[in-house]
Design a protein around this motif. Structure first.
Motif: not given
Lengths: 708, 708
Positions: B470-482, B625-631, B663-671
């Motif tokens: 299953e694909p595992l969503l990964a997202l990145s936001s340098a702006e948010s980290k900063a 659940r512990l992050a990250p999670i699949h759909a 979808e929202a939970l997966c995005r939250l997990s990636a976040m």
């Protein structure tokens, strides 16, 4: 049915109808085992094929037997068994045990035959066990009247009696518990389809039997569950624990029950409620019978639920603490005085909270064990002691056991041990404990479970005593009974609430209007805002029919709403017989709860409590009890739902009037008893629970009369 | 720390620092047991008091030992132990086991000394076990390097390794499981305070150890719980079951852990979530280790969860059915073809649903057993077979066992037995089963539990395999980290939601207004009705401060509300720094849920899901659940809460957009993963779940940055 079953378990003579010379078969085993195990009464095999069996004269028919035997065992096939039962009846045999299968458990044809059995047993007043059972064992009289692998052993008599609906499983449990767990049994009976004497009949007898100190029971369902409450309370009076292993709790399990002993299994939740209410202890495996019976035979009763947990290695203590908490015990710190006295006795790294870790230092100084144990058991904050000795063995084990025995001898508080050493290396220690009936278990977990069972039974006895001093509300309304008896359909809201009011359950201010102007007048009298609701036995779902309008703030709004409701309902159900429109005060600051009565066919009237709507319907967060209930039990019901904090002021609300809610539940209970012959179901949904001091009000109600 | 622990369990030489001639004491036992149990490596007792011990030259100090031993055991008191560890470090000893107590478990002073131990172990790269432990047993090398009553036995090597935080308890479990349950152990280690090598380090090693087929573990808490997920998944890859006995789950239990091995125990719920997520099987008593290890060694793996239950007496079948259902197995009817073929083989009163009751007729015809068993095991709707033989003994038992063996030999589906006969009367039968590794248990309940463990592990392995595809969503936001790194305080709603939006989680339409006229303009653009909310890091409880107005239907209402909010908030908190007032669309037809991230100090980022308000706060009806999670896992989370029906249309609502919620939970997990170094806590409360196809919208959010 003879009320005294002593003769069944201690028969002076037994006839075996259909006894066979093939000693390994089901029909050959009982005679063989009775002889082998040394039964001293007279034996009368009955079988036209033989003249003699195992040295006993064999009779062609039961009526040829020279005396009336106390017990007859019927070993023939189902069809013939019916005839044989009739013959036993004619002969005047007081007790008949029938092994034959092929009755209600196989479907319609079997049901017909089973009904014949019931009729015959009733006609002749036979105390009838079975059919589809595996017999009984009366250990003191060596009455080994059954078949199966359990019968190859001679059992030592003891104080535990057992009632099992399942034959094979019941006897295998008994055999294992006796031979490996050292449990001493007295009377054991397998009841099968329970056409005559039921599991609960046996419970009732055993509660009164002076030789029985503990009752264990395996059950798939109780056709006469309405007896459970009364028998359970008699057992509490006698302080005799009943351990029940109830199976058939899943949907799939219930299906299996139907094809096994064909018992109506009833709702799992009602069994749970009844067991809880009467202090019946539920068990989950064979080991529990062994473990709990040792605990209940220790001769000591904890006065409360506070346990001191002592270990020589902390791990076991933590695990026992979790288990104690899960089973309702309290694991509180020792008193500061005790801790102060313990401190100089133990290494600096010992833990003196609770659990108390005396550490492995005990290996080097067993005296420490006695001193510490003495201090702990004498602490006024301690009701019982559980001690885990890991695998302590050899000389040290003996010394530690000696100290435990010394301390236990001088205290009336129970002390139990988790001790995992094998008997080969701790035999002396174990024998010392056994002699003083100090229970010890191979696993600390089992130790804690057994202590919890002992404690919870003692607490149940205490609550039962307290309840006997509590008043029990009883109410009667002949008018309500007559109304329900006369009613052919469900009662509409305004009628149902009139009934509630008669039993003193407050209802919303309201009056039935049959015209818009009448509605206007009533609303003005009640005061705005009001609610309008259609009243018709043909419209059970009022909202769906457009039959409800809320928040009406003026006379004009009320008149308009009245007309609108009639239009909607006539469109929804043109032929509905409409009683009128109920004009009702609008309650705005209550928490909505649901109260209900379910007049269960097996248990009789049961009471339900839950928070409104989603909590009950989706979350199934409800509490149940059999009626009648005391106020203390009503309060338990209210407090055991998970949503209880919503009544005490969670999320910034005002705390609710819990006392008024308790009162309403008690009145509902009295109503359930008064109307139990006339009522099938009653729902108050919602009951508004107002802020403290302001009472409760039934907002809506539905009553289904019992169909006849 | 050396990564390969093989040398620890198979040392070529062992030094014993503080070894004593008093062989019964803690410092005397290890040397004595190593000699007695036949350890073949070199032994170097170290104690300036002696020149010789049990025939071995005794050294005054570790640096005098003629070689660098593979393992040193430190047996001296805590204060001296610190110095001895340093000496071992200087000598270059790769592994040190320290028994000494009196470190962090006794409080502040002990903590200081324990920190010294840690520093020394790290400085020299010592693989450090303990302190406050009872040693290890490497069975193949006869390395019995510990103390306690478990060491009096010679153990047969086997495939089970065990890691126990508790010494005394751990070894007593091991000893009982081996001697009474026949479990074959390989490596056993007690870890105590875990200053160096932790429980999870040992798990990691054992997952890779070719000789270990099953891992059993007793744990009070894991300081490095963040490793659990990865190691658990490696074990699933290796198809090696891990059985964990986690204690310290009650509040009282957690207190006890602190004073035992001083482990941070962490939240029980997170352990449960992690175990569930990684297929770690939880156990509850010693018996489980014995029972499950027999199951896992049977050599067969069920392909699914459908079990056929066969009995010779129905009672056991019902009970096993309940237990199967409770543990997630399916008890479905056999296929009609199988039933048709079985029918002529069995008595008319046999039950051929599932459970299948072959009845006591099996006594008379064992052939029936084989034929029936064959038909049942070959049914395509059956994945495994559980059979209860009650107390079957003697000749019949042997014949039945022979038929079971015949059938089992030809099938790759597991078959397990509940069989309560004692070994004395069914020895031949049991030996035949043992030879083919067919597990058999004295109680049918234990049989079903073990089969459930085997099945659930197989299913967990299967789910793990599926997730890998299953694909595992990964997202990145340098702006948010900063932004989080720069922020000193909690983020206000509008800032938090900007972050959510960056990770693709939909939020309400909204804009920050700093004047009434601006608020009016924004409201007109969004469309009425709107909500106004104060935005200030100083006002976390907006409603309480009078900072929220809902349902504003016109520009005039918006302007008035704007001014009113400012007045209220200034009165509530005069010095609050106000960012402005958020003007927000008002969502009206969504179900409110709560999503959260808790960046746990032990576990790392964990995700939470629950229904809004009361369901989460009062009913605690949440999934974790512990992050990250699949759909697929997000969907599990949503469906496992009790209130789930509220999302699918309970009580007449429209079904919600579950896919958008996944979808929202997966995005939250990636976040959660992307921000794990910067985020302490995130709550979306509420997230509105709109009707199917219309998505979700975050209504409010709070973010706590991680303090540094």
């Amino acid at each position: 049915m003879p009320l005294d079953l002593q003769r069944l378990f201690n028969p002076r003579s037994i006839a075996l109808i259909g006894a066979s010379t093939e000693l390994g078969t089901i029909s050959g085993q009982p005679m063989n085992f009775l002889v082998k195990r040394g039964y001293q009464g007279a034996l009368y095999p009955v079988n036209p094929k033989y003249t003699e069996l195992l040295g006993h004269k064999c009779y062609a028919a039961i009526d040829e037997v020279p005396e009336v035997p106390d017990v007859a065992i019927i070993l023939v096939n189902a069809r013939l068994a019916v005839k044989m039962l009739e013959a036993c009846g004619r002969k005047g045999v007081p007790f008949v045990i029938m092994f034959s299968s092929g009755f209600s458990e196989i479907g319609a044809e079997g049901v017909t035959m089973q009904n014949e059995l019931r009729a015959i047993a009733q006609r002749y007043g036979i105390g009838f066990v079975g059919p589809n059972c595996q017999g009984i064992i009366g250990v003191p009289a060596k009455a080994y009247a059954g078949f199966g692998s359990a019968f190859i052993y001679d059992y030592e008599p003891g104080p535990v009696s057992m009632v099992s609906q399942s034959g094979g499983f019941g006897f295998s449990v008994m055999s294992l518990a006796a031979m490996e767990g050292g449990v001493g049994f007295r009377y054991v009976v397998t009841t099968g389809n329970e056409v005559g004497i039921s599991t609960l009949d046996f419970w009732r007898f055993l509660v009164d039997d002076p030789g029985t100190q503990m009752i264990a029971s395996y059950t798939e369902g109780m056709k006469d569950a309405w007896q459970l409450r009364e028998i359970g309370e008699a057992a509490l009076d006698a302080r005799k624990p009943i351990l029940v292993w109830k199976v058939g709790n899943s949907e799939e399990g219930r299906r299996a029950v139907a094809s096994h002993t064909a018992n109506l299994s009833g709702a799992t939740a009602l069994y749970q409620a009844a067991f809880r209410q009467t202090g019946v202890q539920q068990i989950e495996d064979i080991q529990d019978i062994v473990d709990y019976s040792a605990a209940f035979q220790c001769g000591k009763v904890p006065r409360g639920n506070r346990v001191a947990i002592i270990t020589i290695s902390g791990g076991a203590g933590i695990m026992m603490t979790d288990e104690a908490i899960a089973r309702g015990l309290a694991v509180q710190p020792l008193s500061p005085e005790t801790v102060e006295k313990l401190r100089p006795l133990v290494p600096s790294f010992a833990a003196l909270g609770n659990p108390i870790d005396l550490t492995a230092a005990i290996f080097d100084d067993t005296d420490l064990c006695r001193k510490a144990l003495e201090l702990i058991i004498e602490d006024p904050l301690v009701d019982s002691v559980a001690m885990a000795n890991a695998g302590l063995q050899g000389e040290v084990a003996t010394k530690v056991a000696r100290e435990i025995v010394n301390v236990a001898r001088r205290s009336d508080k129970p002390i139990m041990l988790g001790w995992s050493a094998r008997r080969e290396v701790a035999g002396v220690a174990y024998s010392m404990l056994d002699e003083l009936k100090i229970p010890h278990y191979r696993s600390p977990m089992r130790c804690m479970r057994a202590l919890a069972a002992l404690t919870n039974h003692a607490l149940a006895c205490g609550r039962h005593e307290a309840r006997k001093r509590e008043p029990l509300l009883a109410l009667s309304s002949a008018e309500s009974k007559a109304e329900l008896a006369a009613s052919g359909t469900d009662l509409a809201e305004y009628q149902a609430k009139r009934l509630l009011a008669r039993y003193g359950i407050p209802v919303t201010r309201e009056e039935l209007a049959t015209s818009a102007s009448e509605a206007r007048r009533i609303a003005s009298e009640i005061g705005f805002p009001v609610v309008l609701k259609i009243q018709s036995a043909d419209v059970p779902h009022k909202t769906e029919a457009g039959g409800v309008r809320v928040g009406l703030k003026s006379a004009a709004e009320v008149e308009a709403a009245y007309e609108a409701i009639l239009v909607s309902v006539r469109r929804y159900k043109p032929d509905a017989a409409i009683d009128g429109v109920l004009v009702q005060e609008m309650v705005q600051d209550g928490v909505e709860v649901i109260l209900g009565i379910n007049n269960d066919p097996l248990f009789g009237p049961a009471l339900m409590f839950g928070l409104g709507g989603i909590f009950t319907e989706v979350m199934k967060d409800v509490s149940l009890r059999l009626a009648p209930i005391h106020a203390s039990v009503a309060r338990e019901m209210i407090r055991e739902v998970k949503a209880y904090p919503l009544l005490t002021g969670a999320r910034g609300r005002a705390p609710c009037d819990e006392d008024a809610l308790v009162e309403a539940l008690c009145r509902l209970s009295a109503m359930a008893i008064d109307l139990k012959d006339h009522l099938a179901e009653l729902d108050i949904n919602p009951l508004f629970v107002l802020p403290a001091g302001r009472g409760v009000k039934a907002g809506d109600a539905l009553i289904k009369p019992r169909s006849r």
